[in-house]
Design an enzyme around this catalytic site. Structure first.
Site, mmCIF file in Angstrom:
data_model
loop_
_atom_site.group_PDB
_atom_site.id
_atom_site.type_symbol
_atom_site.label_atom_id
_atom_site.label_comp_id
_atom_site.label_asym_id
_atom_site.label_seq_id
_atom_site.Cartn_x
_atom_site.Cartn_y
_atom_site.Cartn_z
ATOM 1 N NE ARG A 1 -40.480 95.426 -39.160
ATOM 2 C CZ ARG A 1 -40.847 94.840 -40.299
ATOM 3 N NH1 ARG A 1 -41.074 93.530 -40.355
ATOM 4 N NH2 ARG A 1 -41.022 95.563 -41.393
ATOM 5 C CE LYS B 1 -45.862 88.167 -48.133
ATOM 6 N NZ LYS B 1 -46.784 87.597 -47.131
ATOM 7 C CE1 TYR C 1 -42.295 89.068 -48.100
ATOM 8 C CE2 TYR C 1 -42.382 91.297 -49.002
ATOM 9 C CZ TYR C 1 -42.822 90.350 -48.089
ATOM 10 O OH TYR C 1 -43.783 90.695 -47.165
ATOM 11 C CD GLU D 1 -40.802 95.534 -50.943
ATOM 12 O OE1 GLU D 1 -40.286 94.969 -51.920
ATOM 13 O OE2 GLU D 1 -40.426 96.637 -50.526
ATOM 14 C CB THR E 1 -46.447 93.136 -48.674
ATOM 15 O OG1 THR E 1 -45.450 94.158 -48.626
ATOM 16 C CG2 THR E 1 -46.098 92.206 -49.830
ATOM 17 C CG LEU F 1 -46.861 78.646 -44.739
ATOM 18 C CD1 LEU F 1 -46.909 79.971 -45.479
ATOM 19 C CD2 LEU F 1 -48.273 78.101 -44.609
ATOM 20 C CG HIS G 1 -47.156 96.490 -39.935
ATOM 21 N ND1 HIS G 1 -47.461 96.258 -41.258
ATOM 22 C CD2 HIS G 1 -47.190 95.289 -39.327
ATOM 23 C CE1 HIS G 1 -47.673 94.975 -41.446
ATOM 24 N NE2 HIS G 1 -47.501 94.363 -40.291
HETATM 25 P P1 NAP Z 1 -41.995 87.989 -39.369
HETATM 26 O O1 NAP Z 1 -41.825 88.632 -38.017
HETATM 27 O O2 NAP Z 1 -40.814 87.779 -40.227
HETATM 28 O O3 NAP Z 1 -42.701 86.562 -39.080
HETATM 29 C C1 NAP Z 1 -42.780 85.593 -40.084
HETATM 30 C C2 NAP Z 1 -43.428 84.349 -39.515
HETATM 31 O O4 NAP Z 1 -43.501 83.347 -40.540
HETATM 32 C C3 NAP Z 1 -42.671 83.720 -38.338
HETATM 33 O O5 NAP Z 1 -43.590 83.212 -37.403
HETATM 34 C C4 NAP Z 1 -41.943 82.568 -39.016
HETATM 35 O O6 NAP Z 1 -41.611 81.506 -38.142
HETATM 36 C C5 NAP Z 1 -42.999 82.121 -40.001
HETATM 37 N N1 NAP Z 1 -42.469 81.298 -41.092
HETATM 38 C C6 NAP Z 1 -41.437 81.571 -41.927
HETATM 39 N N2 NAP Z 1 -41.265 80.578 -42.799
HETATM 40 C C7 NAP Z 1 -42.210 79.637 -42.510
HETATM 41 C C8 NAP Z 1 -42.540 78.365 -43.053
HETATM 42 N N3 NAP Z 1 -41.846 77.835 -44.070
HETATM 43 N N4 NAP Z 1 -43.574 77.685 -42.514
HETATM 44 C C9 NAP Z 1 -44.263 78.186 -41.464
HETATM 45 N N5 NAP Z 1 -43.981 79.373 -40.886
HETATM 46 C C10 NAP Z 1 -42.963 80.086 -41.420
HETATM 47 O O7 NAP Z 1 -43.078 88.752 -40.221
HETATM 48 P P2 NAP Z 1 -44.136 89.881 -39.771
HETATM 49 O O8 NAP Z 1 -43.477 91.215 -39.827
HETATM 50 O O9 NAP Z 1 -44.828 89.450 -38.551
HETATM 51 O O10 NAP Z 1 -45.135 89.852 -41.016
HETATM 52 C C11 NAP Z 1 -46.240 88.947 -41.051
HETATM 53 C C12 NAP Z 1 -46.675 88.749 -42.490
HETATM 54 O O11 NAP Z 1 -47.058 89.998 -43.047
HETATM 55 C C13 NAP Z 1 -45.607 88.194 -43.414
HETATM 56 O O12 NAP Z 1 -46.251 87.372 -44.368
HETATM 57 C C14 NAP Z 1 -45.031 89.419 -44.099
HETATM 58 O O13 NAP Z 1 -44.489 89.077 -45.358
HETATM 59 C C15 NAP Z 1 -46.282 90.276 -44.219
HETATM 60 N N6 NAP Z 1 -46.093 91.725 -44.214
HETATM 61 C C16 NAP Z 1 -45.363 92.309 -43.227
HETATM 62 C C17 NAP Z 1 -45.239 93.701 -43.203
HETATM 63 C C18 NAP Z 1 -44.459 94.400 -42.110
HETATM 64 O O14 NAP Z 1 -44.137 95.584 -42.297
HETATM 65 N N7 NAP Z 1 -44.198 93.752 -40.992
HETATM 66 C C19 NAP Z 1 -45.868 94.465 -44.193
HETATM 67 C C20 NAP Z 1 -46.626 93.820 -45.173
HETATM 68 C C21 NAP Z 1 -46.747 92.440 -45.164
HETATM 69 P P3 NAP Z 1 -40.222 81.491 -37.295
HETATM 70 O O15 NAP Z 1 -40.495 82.364 -36.093
HETATM 71 O O16 NAP Z 1 -40.036 80.069 -36.990
HETATM 72 O O17 NAP Z 1 -39.163 82.089 -38.183
HETATM 73 O O1 G4F Z 2 -36.720 97.360 -43.083
HETATM 74 P P1 G4F Z 2 -36.599 96.833 -44.456
HETATM 75 O O2 G4F Z 2 -35.779 95.610 -44.650
HETATM 76 O O3 G4F Z 2 -38.096 96.647 -44.975
HETATM 77 P P2 G4F Z 2 -38.719 96.498 -46.439
HETATM 78 O O4 G4F Z 2 -37.729 96.051 -47.430
HETATM 79 O O5 G4F Z 2 -39.455 97.756 -46.722
HETATM 80 O O6 G4F Z 2 -39.743 95.289 -46.222
HETATM 81 C C1 G4F Z 2 -40.607 95.237 -45.085
HETATM 82 O O7 G4F Z 2 -41.807 95.910 -45.389
HETATM 83 C C2 G4F Z 2 -42.599 95.281 -46.429
HETATM 84 C C3 G4F Z 2 -43.846 96.155 -46.627
HETATM 85 O O8 G4F Z 2 -43.570 97.181 -47.543
HETATM 86 C C4 G4F Z 2 -42.951 93.886 -45.989
HETATM 87 F F1 G4F Z 2 -43.745 93.289 -46.932
HETATM 88 C C5 G4F Z 2 -41.690 93.073 -45.777
HETATM 89 O O9 G4F Z 2 -42.048 91.780 -45.297
HETATM 90 C C6 G4F Z 2 -40.835 93.766 -44.715
HETATM 91 O O10 G4F Z 2 -41.530 93.708 -43.489
HETATM 92 O O11 G4F Z 2 -35.997 97.963 -45.413
HETATM 93 C C7 G4F Z 2 -36.576 99.251 -45.495
HETATM 94 C C8 G4F Z 2 -35.681 100.164 -46.306
HETATM 95 C C9 G4F Z 2 -35.240 99.570 -47.654
HETATM 96 O O12 G4F Z 2 -35.319 100.563 -48.635
HETATM 97 C C10 G4F Z 2 -33.784 99.190 -47.445
HETATM 98 O O13 G4F Z 2 -32.985 99.236 -48.617
HETATM 99 O O14 G4F Z 2 -34.463 100.366 -45.566
HETATM 100 C C11 G4F Z 2 -33.367 100.256 -46.453
HETATM 101 N N1 G4F Z 2 -32.157 99.901 -45.673
HETATM 102 C C12 G4F Z 2 -31.049 100.684 -45.569
HETATM 103 N N2 G4F Z 2 -30.114 100.061 -44.826
HETATM 104 C C13 G4F Z 2 -31.946 98.781 -44.971
HETATM 105 C C14 G4F Z 2 -30.666 98.878 -44.438
HETATM 106 N N3 G4F Z 2 -32.753 97.701 -44.745
HETATM 107 C C15 G4F Z 2 -32.264 96.709 -43.953
HETATM 108 N N4 G4F Z 2 -33.062 95.641 -43.686
HETATM 109 N N5 G4F Z 2 -31.007 96.759 -43.419
HETATM 110 C C16 G4F Z 2 -30.159 97.822 -43.625
HETATM 111 O O15 G4F Z 2 -29.039 97.847 -43.137
#
Ligand code: NAP
Ligand code: G4F
Length: 342
Positions: free
Chosen positions: A189, A158, A154, A133, A131, A65, A184
């Site tokens: 994950r 976004k 982040y 966030e 997101t 990207l 999600h």
């Molecule tokens: P993820 O598992 O962290 O996957 C991120 C993807 O982005 C991976 O394929 C990664 O490639 C790729 N990527 C990172 N940097 C890149 C770059 N510079 N150029 C091209 N590709 C790159 O994330 P996810 O949970 O599937 O989430 C998908 C999207 O939804 C993200 O944009 C995230 O911010 C957003 N989102 C996620 C959640 C959630 O709860 N999961 C909620 C709201 C929004 P590599 O495998 O090579 O690292």
């Molecule tokens: O699992 P987290 O790191 O997710 P967070 O920060 O909610 O972000 C995820 O969800 C977003 C959607 O709302 C996405 F946009 C984003 O890309 C990502 O997928 O943390 C969840 C909560 C936070 O409050 C954090 O402070 O868990 C708390 N936490 C407590 N101990 C921890 C930990 N989080 C992580 N990662 N690691 C810990 O040890």
């Protein structure tokens, strides 16, 4: 007519489920992958087909990207019907360590994608992975019209991407949609997000190979849903007659501590005996409570989340226990996606 989709972030949690969904629907799927010195395709290896074979439906392309000219070339060449921009530096805690990189990829990367589509002059529908966030400090419940108040680099990146997506829709009439997704999760994950960190630890503690789990803030409330259901919502949001933005969420919020308790209980364990606090997992600014109102998506897309909280914790713990018992088990064995076929 076979539809073609281009997915950035295809190697991530959501990208892998979305690729499965689109292939089941008969799409030709093109994915952007980063060149790495070690393999980074474990989530999609089961979908890979040798490009020398006939009837291949999934194609992978190196790119990043941060490389706008590569994106422009790929978009012009593939000419996809749908683009799903899922790639991002997606870890909130890490975005405080790497704010500039996060801004470049998670923020400007979206502009590069939008601009690549615009300059290619192709008729493409674009999904932007926005997101919850972005809502940050705005109190729940959060819906499409809730003001943004991001609390991390982040979240700020976004918000920029969200507005660029809307701007391209309004300025150029492009079909560009923000899916504002709440957390999600799934067995796929990333291992450093809190749910998976917990469920992997539960499996190892039960197996006797780990004894302690270090965590940060246990009081934060999140609205955790099940990733395969959310990628169905992404697809549906690009099938609507007119482009508009949607919140996808379960509407149920629980604390990190409640998820933790549910995950340990699922393995017959008490978290109090194993969990310790480590301040390194705290964030300089925290998002205290995210609980989404997805009624617009239910009304207009017929989308509704069914899996959340303790059920999700149980499902992930069971998968991590199995994974530990059968190292190398293919990802697609872990969950049933059948109920989400449209
Ligand atoms: P993820 O598992 O962290 O996957 C991120 C993807 O982005 C991976 O394929 C990664 O490639 C790729 N990527 C990172 N940097 C890149 C770059 N510079 N150029 C091209 N590709 C790159 O994330 P996810 O949970 O599937 O989430 C998908 C999207 O939804 C993200 O944009 C995230 O911010 C957003 N989102 C996620 C959640 C959630 O709860 N999961 C909620 C709201 C929004 P590599 O495998 O090579 O690292
Ligand atoms: O699992 P987290 O790191 O997710 P967070 O920060 O909610 O972000 C995820 O969800 C977003 C959607 O709302 C996405 F946009 C984003 O890309 C990502 O997928 O943390 C969840 C909560 C936070 O409050 C954090 O402070 O868990 C708390 N936490 C407590 N101990 C921890 C930990 N989080 C992580 N990662 N690691 C810990 O040890």
């Amino acid at each position: 007519m076979t539809k073609t989709a281009f997915i950035t972030g295809i190697t991530g949690q959501d990208g892998s489920y979305l690729a499965e969904l689109l292939l089941r629907k008969g799409y030709e799927v093109h994915g952007l992958i980063r060149r790495a010195s070690t393999f980074n395709t474990s989530r999609i290896d089961h979908l890979y087909e040798d490009p020398h074979d006939r009837g291949v439906k999934m194609f992978l392309h190196y790119g990043d990207l941060s490389d706008g000219s590569r994106l422009a070339g790929l978009l012009a060449e593939i000419n996809p019907d749908e683009v799903y921009n899922l790639a991002a530096q997606s870890h909130v805690r890490v975005s405080f360590d790497e704010p500039e990189h996060t801004g470049d990829v998670t923020g400007l990367g979206t502009t590069r994608m939008l601009e690549a589509v615009r300059r290619a002059g192709i008729d493409t529908r674009i999904y932007q992975a926005s997101t919850s966030e972005m809502f940050g400090a705005s109190p729940p419940p959060q819906a499409e019209d809730t003001p943004f108040y991001p609390r991390s680099p982040y979240g700020a990146a976004k918000v920029y991407s969200y507005w660029m997506t809307r701007n391209y829709r309004e300025a150029y009439g492009m079909y560009a949609v923000n899916g504002i997704l709440f957390n999600h999760e799934s067995p796929r994950r990333g291992e450093t997000f809190v749910t998976r960190k917990i469920t992997r630890a539960v499996a190892r503690i039960q197996a006797g190979t780990q004894h302690e789990l270090y965590l940060g803030n246990l009081d934060a409330i999140r609205d955790w849903g099940y990733a395969p259901e959310y990628v169905e919502g992404m697809w549906r949001s690009l099938q609507a007659d007119a482009p508009t933005d949607y919140v996808l969420a379960t509407g149920v919020g629980i604390t990190v501590e409640e998820f933790l308790a549910g995950a340990f209980e699922a393995a017959g364990l008490d978290w109090h005996n194993h969990v310790k606090f480590d301040e390194r997992y705290l964030r300089p600014t925290e998002v205290d409570a995210l609980i989404g109102d997805a009624s617009k998506a239910e009304r207009e897309l017929g989308w509704k989340a069914t899996v959340h909280g303790p059920e999700l914790a149980r499902l992930m713990v069971e998968s991590d226990i199995q994974e530990l018992a059968h190292e190398g088990r293919p990802w697609h064995d872990s969950v049933s996606l059948a109920s989400w076929e449209a």
